[in-house]
Design an enzyme around this catalytic site. Structure first.
Site, PDB file in Angstrom:
ATOM      1  N   ASN A  12       0.869  -1.177   0.000  1.00  0.00           N
ATOM      2  CA  ASN A  12       0.000   0.000   0.000  1.00  0.00           C
ATOM      3  C   ASN A  12       0.907   1.229   0.000  1.00  0.00           C
ATOM      4  O   ASN A  12       1.509   1.554   1.010  1.00  0.00           O
ATOM      5  CB  ASN A  12      -0.876  -0.043   1.269  1.00  0.00           C
ATOM      6  CG  ASN A  12      -1.683   1.231   1.460  1.00  0.00           C
ATOM      7  OD1 ASN A  12      -1.775   2.066   0.565  1.00  0.00           O
ATOM      8  ND2 ASN A  12      -2.269   1.377   2.640  1.00  0.00           N
ATOM      9  N   TRP A  13       1.001   1.858  -1.156  1.00  0.00           N
ATOM     10  CA  TRP A  13       1.931   2.995  -1.277  1.00  0.00           C
ATOM     11  C   TRP A  13       1.368   4.266  -0.639  1.00  0.00           C
ATOM     12  O   TRP A  13       2.066   5.267  -0.546  1.00  0.00           O
ATOM     13  CB  TRP A  13       2.267   3.246  -2.755  1.00  0.00           C
ATOM     14  CG  TRP A  13       3.244   2.253  -3.327  1.00  0.00           C
ATOM     15  CD1 TRP A  13       3.699   1.106  -2.715  1.00  0.00           C
ATOM     16  CD2 TRP A  13       3.908   2.317  -4.593  1.00  0.00           C
ATOM     17  NE1 TRP A  13       4.597   0.462  -3.530  1.00  0.00           N
ATOM     18  CE2 TRP A  13       4.744   1.179  -4.693  1.00  0.00           C
ATOM     19  CE3 TRP A  13       3.868   3.213  -5.662  1.00  0.00           C
ATOM     20  CZ2 TRP A  13       5.538   0.925  -5.810  1.00  0.00           C
ATOM     21  CZ3 TRP A  13       4.649   2.959  -6.785  1.00  0.00           C
ATOM     22  CH2 TRP A  13       5.484   1.837  -6.857  1.00  0.00           C
ATOM     23  N   LYS A  14       0.113   4.241  -0.279  1.00  0.00           N
ATOM     24  CA  LYS A  14      -0.531   5.423   0.327  1.00  0.00           C
ATOM     25  C   LYS A  14      -0.297   6.645  -0.576  1.00  0.00           C
ATOM     26  O   LYS A  14      -0.314   6.519  -1.786  1.00  0.00           O
ATOM     27  CB  LYS A  14      -0.021   5.629   1.752  1.00  0.00           C
ATOM     28  CG  LYS A  14      -0.163   4.354   2.583  1.00  0.00           C
ATOM     29  CD  LYS A  14       0.086   4.548   4.042  1.00  0.00           C
ATOM     30  CE  LYS A  14      -0.060   3.210   4.763  1.00  0.00           C
ATOM     31  NZ  LYS A  14       0.069   3.305   6.203  1.00  0.00           N
ATOM     32  N   HIS A 100      -9.430   1.291   5.102  1.00  0.00           N
ATOM     33  CA  HIS A 100      -8.149   1.420   5.802  1.00  0.00           C
ATOM     34  C   HIS A 100      -8.339   2.382   6.970  1.00  0.00           C
ATOM     35  O   HIS A 100      -9.115   3.343   6.875  1.00  0.00           O
ATOM     36  CB  HIS A 100      -7.091   1.950   4.822  1.00  0.00           C
ATOM     37  CG  HIS A 100      -5.709   1.922   5.399  1.00  0.00           C
ATOM     38  ND1 HIS A 100      -5.270   2.867   6.294  1.00  0.00           N
ATOM     39  CD2 HIS A 100      -4.690   1.040   5.251  1.00  0.00           C
ATOM     40  CE1 HIS A 100      -4.031   2.574   6.649  1.00  0.00           C
ATOM     41  NE2 HIS A 100      -3.662   1.471   6.032  1.00  0.00           N
ATOM     42  N   GLU A 102      -6.675   4.744   7.994  1.00  0.00           N
ATOM     43  CA  GLU A 102      -6.427   6.154   7.667  1.00  0.00           C
ATOM     44  C   GLU A 102      -7.645   6.771   6.971  1.00  0.00           C
ATOM     45  O   GLU A 102      -7.925   7.958   7.137  1.00  0.00           O
ATOM     46  CB  GLU A 102      -5.156   6.266   6.802  1.00  0.00           C
ATOM     47  CG  GLU A 102      -3.904   6.080   7.655  1.00  0.00           C
ATOM     48  CD  GLU A 102      -2.706   5.507   6.922  1.00  0.00           C
ATOM     49  OE1 GLU A 102      -2.680   5.513   5.683  1.00  0.00           O
ATOM     50  OE2 GLU A 102      -1.774   5.030   7.617  1.00  0.00           O
ATOM     51  N   GLU A 170      -5.313  -4.902  10.866  1.00  0.00           N
ATOM     52  CA  GLU A 170      -4.271  -3.892  11.027  1.00  0.00           C
ATOM     53  C   GLU A 170      -4.516  -3.110  12.312  1.00  0.00           C
ATOM     54  O   GLU A 170      -5.335  -2.174  12.320  1.00  0.00           O
ATOM     55  CB  GLU A 170      -4.293  -2.920   9.848  1.00  0.00           C
ATOM     56  CG  GLU A 170      -3.988  -3.545   8.513  1.00  0.00           C
ATOM     57  CD  GLU A 170      -3.415  -2.514   7.557  1.00  0.00           C
ATOM     58  OE1 GLU A 170      -2.288  -2.719   7.100  1.00  0.00           O
ATOM     59  OE2 GLU A 170      -4.070  -1.494   7.294  1.00  0.00           O
ATOM     60  N   GLY A 176       2.704   2.221  10.752  1.00  0.00           N
ATOM     61  CA  GLY A 176       3.697   3.279  10.581  1.00  0.00           C
ATOM     62  C   GLY A 176       4.455   3.642  11.847  1.00  0.00           C
ATOM     63  O   GLY A 176       5.133   4.662  11.907  1.00  0.00           O
ATOM     64  N   SER A 215       3.464  -2.178  10.329  1.00  0.00           N
ATOM     65  CA  SER A 215       4.915  -2.254  10.558  1.00  0.00           C
ATOM     66  C   SER A 215       5.531  -3.597  10.177  1.00  0.00           C
ATOM     67  O   SER A 215       6.463  -4.068  10.831  1.00  0.00           O
ATOM     68  CB  SER A 215       5.252  -1.900  12.013  1.00  0.00           C
ATOM     69  OG  SER A 215       4.934  -0.546  12.272  1.00  0.00           O
ATOM     70  N   GLY A 236       2.834  -1.107   4.268  1.00  0.00           N
ATOM     71  CA  GLY A 236       2.881   0.298   3.880  1.00  0.00           C
ATOM     72  C   GLY A 236       4.305   0.728   3.572  1.00  0.00           C
ATOM     73  O   GLY A 236       4.816   0.498   2.465  1.00  0.00           O
ATOM     74  N   GLY A 237       4.969   1.319   4.550  1.00  0.00           N
ATOM     75  CA  GLY A 237       6.296   1.906   4.364  1.00  0.00           C
ATOM     76  C   GLY A 237       7.293   0.991   3.668  1.00  0.00           C
ATOM     77  O   GLY A 237       8.040   1.425   2.781  1.00  0.00           O
TER      78      GLY A 237
HETATM   79  P1  PGA Z   1       2.944   0.247   7.586  1.00  0.00           P
HETATM   80  O1  PGA Z   1       1.457   0.459   7.025  1.00  0.00           O
HETATM   81  O2  PGA Z   1       3.444  -1.044   7.005  1.00  0.00           O
HETATM   82  O3  PGA Z   1       3.715   1.449   7.112  1.00  0.00           O
HETATM   83  O4  PGA Z   1       2.832   0.170   9.069  1.00  0.00           O
HETATM   84  C1  PGA Z   1       0.585  -0.614   6.864  1.00  0.00           C
HETATM   85  C2  PGA Z   1      -0.730  -0.136   6.306  1.00  0.00           C
HETATM   86  O5  PGA Z   1      -1.179   0.950   6.692  1.00  0.00           O
HETATM   87  O6  PGA Z   1      -1.347  -0.809   5.471  1.00  0.00           O
END
Ligand code: PGA
Length: 253
Positions: A12-14, A100, A102, A170, A176, A215, A236-237
């Site tokens: 997930n590149w956000k 998600h 976010e 999640e 993050g 993470s 994500g990251g």
């Molecule tokens: P993260 O994000 O791996 O940067 O913690 C995961 C996500 O939000 O899908």
């Protein structure tokens, strides 16, 4: 007996990535994948909407799928700034992330809205990756299973199958932050989700893929992916570069 679900490693590149580097990174990943004779997992990148077309072109003929990060609940209409599931499909997507944390936090999305979006995604022929997870305060208060159970019930529509739905657990506090739950905690929540899915969707619930997200990185992926009922990761990251993402993919390949 229902076969073990085939793992899915989803990036997930956000809100990250420009044309100058995104397609190149995706191509690097495709090259690595291309060297694997018979991959044992599916790999997905969900870039920002602006990179869907460039990534679709860069990944043409590869084994890597692309997906959206959200969609509107309606098929079309006066919704400035939104994208419909059919538009994602039209751009080459096979998946879309829905609900998600976010989106739930930044845009106040409720589980009811998530369900409408998931319905729209499935109607358009996409697989919906539906996210659930508790906040730090909810975990501290011992409410994790209650919160996740409620989100599951309200976010998943009647028509969910193992093919059109993936569930991602999640924990909000793990996203993050570099923090992750213990493997025992992950086992407990995934076992709970699996039992709920089985009860509601029978064989489809048993075969639905359950991802862990929050993470995930090269250094912890192996132990997380080995947990019962963990059928892949939402990353994500660590999905932004092939150097970081590949070691995670490699744990399931
Ligand atoms: P993260 O994000 O791996 O940067 O913690 C995961 C996500 O939000 O899908």
């Amino acid at each position: 007996m229902v076969a073990t679900p085939r793992p899915l490693i989803a990036g997930n590149w956000k809100m990250n990535g420009l044309k100058s580097a995104g397609p190149r990174e995706a191509k690097k990943l495709a090259t690595r994948m291309g060297k694997v004779a018979k991959p044992q997992c599916d790999v997905l990148i969900c870039p920002p909407a602006t990179l869907l077309a460039p990534l679709r072109d860069a990944l043409k003929g590869s084994r890597i799928a692309i997906g959206g990060q959200d969609c509107h609940g309606n098929a079309s209409g006066a919704h400035t700034g939104d994208i419909s599931a059919a538009m994602l499909k039209d751009s080459g997507c096979r998946y879309v992330i829905i609900g998600h944390s976010e989106r739930r936090a930044d845009h106040g999305e409720s589980s009811q809205e998530v369900r409408v979006k998931a319905d729209a995604a499935q109607a358009a022929g996409l697989t919906a990756i539906i996210c659930v997870g508790e906040t730090a305060a909810e975990r501290k208060a011992g409410q994790t299973l209650k919160v996740v159970g409620k989100q599951l019930t309200a976010s998943l529509a009647k028509g969910c199958t193992a093919k059109n739905t993936v569930v991602a657990y999640e924990p909000v506090w793990a996203i993050g932050t570099g923090l992750t739950p213990t493997v025992d905690d992950v086992r407990q929540v995934h076992g709970f989700i699996r039992a709920r899915l089985r009860r509601r969707f029978r064989d489809d619930g048993a075969a639905m893929r359950l991802l862990y997200g929050g993470s995930v990185k090269g250094s912890n992926a192996e132990e997380l992916m080995a947990v019962d009922n963990v059928n892949g990761a939402l990353v994500g990251g660590a999905s932004l570069t092939t150097a970081d993402f590949w070691p995670i993919v490699a744990t399931c390949i």
